[in-house]
Structures are given as structure tokens and as C-alpha cells.
Scaffold this active site. Structure first.
Site, short mmCIF file in Angstrom:
data_model
loop_
_atom_site.label_atom_id
_atom_site.label_comp_id
_atom_site.label_asym_id
_atom_site.label_seq_id
_atom_site.Cartn_x
_atom_site.Cartn_y
_atom_site.Cartn_z
N THR A 6 -1.30 -1.34 -2.61
CA THR A 6 -0.68 -0.03 -2.73
C THR A 6 0.42 0.13 -1.69
O THR A 6 0.63 -0.74 -0.86
CB THR A 6 -1.73 1.09 -2.55
OG1 THR A 6 -1.19 2.28 -3.06
CG2 THR A 6 -2.16 1.25 -1.12
N LYS A 38 -3.53 8.27 -4.76
CA LYS A 38 -4.12 7.69 -3.56
C LYS A 38 -3.90 8.55 -2.33
O LYS A 38 -4.14 8.11 -1.21
CB LYS A 38 -3.54 6.30 -3.34
CG LYS A 38 -3.72 5.39 -4.54
CD LYS A 38 -2.88 4.16 -4.40
CE LYS A 38 -2.81 3.41 -5.71
NZ LYS A 38 -1.86 2.32 -5.62
N GLY A 50 -3.80 9.51 3.08
CA GLY A 50 -3.46 8.47 2.12
C GLY A 50 -4.30 7.24 2.41
O GLY A 50 -4.69 6.99 3.56
N SER A 129 0.70 -2.98 0.87
CA SER A 129 1.55 -4.15 0.66
C SER A 129 3.04 -3.81 0.63
O SER A 129 3.86 -4.58 1.09
CB SER A 129 1.16 -4.86 -0.64
OG SER A 129 1.24 -3.95 -1.72
N GLY A 161 8.86 0.49 -4.52
CA GLY A 161 8.36 0.16 -5.86
C GLY A 161 9.28 -0.78 -6.63
O GLY A 161 8.83 -1.47 -7.54
N CYS A 164 8.35 -4.44 -4.13
CA CYS A 164 7.00 -4.99 -3.98
C CYS A 164 6.29 -5.08 -5.33
O CYS A 164 6.20 -4.09 -6.05
CB CYS A 164 6.20 -4.10 -3.02
SG CYS A 164 4.48 -4.65 -2.82
N THR A 167 3.38 -2.58 -6.00
CA THR A 167 3.74 -1.16 -5.90
C THR A 167 4.55 -0.78 -7.13
O THR A 167 5.41 -1.53 -7.56
CB THR A 167 4.61 -0.94 -4.63
OG1 THR A 167 3.88 -1.40 -3.50
CG2 THR A 167 4.97 0.52 -4.44
#
Length: 184
Positions: A6, A38, A50, A129, A161, A164, A167
Site C-alpha cells: 500500500t 486504509k 493510516g 511500498s 500510484g 509503484c 499502489t
């Protein structure tokens, strides 16, 4: 500890705290879900949390942390210290491979099961990550734009996003503002 599951980013700016995460849940090399949430508000929305790690671990840790917030009447630093102490010393909890970011409108702390509590130096923190990507983007946006905390959080997570593989860009952002009765 490397949590490859995440990205969570927290930003403080102008008395407003924002925390956000992507929505991707990864099992091995497969995307199992795209729209997980999350991040969550606690203590009447004054504290935001988080989580990076497994969902069952998240619920356990959120519940424990909320208990500490209630016990210390929303005092974030004290609740965070007690949570880290319990997490490190509890035989069951210390096996959880997870990290948390906890924040209010004044402070951000990154917490791990090793007893680590890291206070943000620059009002931007991340885990997961995609955390390094979101952190770099967040710092650049804080230094070079007039965007508010929520906008910085959103844009930074979008950037992460797009870089990664763990993500995505299904993003949830929450905010906490200092209230008139907030004296913690």
C-alpha cells in the site's frame, strides 16, 4: 520492515492534517481489490490513522489505538507512545508485520511494532511500498506550491500510484482541523 502492499501519506499544512491512501490490495503478484479504505478517523474525527499491512492486523491495531486515545482523552503523543509500547511488548501484536501513521492537526507519527515512533520533521510522512514516491512528491508540493494539505495528499498519491506497482490511484483522503475546544 518493508510492507509491499500500500501507500499511505500524511500532510500537515496551515493547521489542517490530511491523510490518504491508495485502495489496492495485493496478494502475492495479484491485485485482489482496488477500492480498499486504509485510512480512518478516530476520536470524533480529530485523529486520523493510516495502515500498511494485512486487513485483520489493521482492525486489531486500530481498535487498540482507539482504546489508548480514549484512555488519554485524545492526547495523540501519549496514546502513540502507549500503543507502541503495547505493540512491542505483546506476544501476539509484535508478530504483526505492519506500520501505522497517526496524526491530528498538529503532529504526525509513524509507528511500528518494533516500538519505533518517528515524528515528522517536515510535516510530511509516508509508509508502504509507494511511500518513498508519495513522500518525495509531497515534499516537493509543500515546498513549491500553495496547495492545501488535502490537495497535496491527493496529488502525491496519484504520482505514487503511477510509479509503484503495489499502489493504485483509487485514493481516499481524510482531513482533521484544529477545533476551538482542541487543547491537547
Amino acid at each position: 520492515m518493508k510492507v509491499r502492499s500500500t501507500t499511505v501519506l500524511a500532510v500537515l499544512r496551515d493547521g489542517v492534517g490530511a491523510i490518504g491512501s491508495d485502495g489496492q490490495v495485493t496478494l502475492g503478484n495479484t491485485v485482489a481489490k482496488n477500492g480498499a479504505v486504509k485510512v480512518r478517523p478516530l476520536f470524533g474525527g480529530k485523529v486520523l490513522v493510516g495502515f500498511a499491512g494485512g486487513a485483520a492486523d489493521a482492525f486489531t491495531l486500530f481498535e487498540k489505538f482507539e482504546g489508548h486515545l480514549d484512555r488519554y482523552r485524545g492526547h495523540l503523543k501519549r496514546a502513540t507512545v502507549e500503543m507502541a509500547r503495547e505493540w512491542r511488548n505483546d506476544k501476539f501484536l509484535r508478530r504483526l508485520e505492519a506500520m501505522m501513521i497517526v496524526m491530528d492537526s498538529k503532529d504526525i507519527y509513524t509507528v511500528s511494532g518494533n516500538g519505533d515512533i518517528i515524528e515528522s520533521d517536515d510535516n510530511v510522512s509516508s509508509i508502504g511500498s509507494g511511500g518513498p514516491y508519495a513522500l518525495a512528491a509531497g515534499r516537493a508540493l509543500v515546498e513549491n506550491t500553495n496547495l492545501n494539505a488535502e490537495e497535496i495528499c491527493q496529488k502525491s498519491l496519484e504520482i505514487a500510484g503511477n510509479i509503484c506497482i503495489y499502489t493504485n490511484t483509487h485514493i481516499t483522503v481524510l482531513k482533521a482541523e484544529a477545533g476551538e475546544d482542541d487543547n491537547s
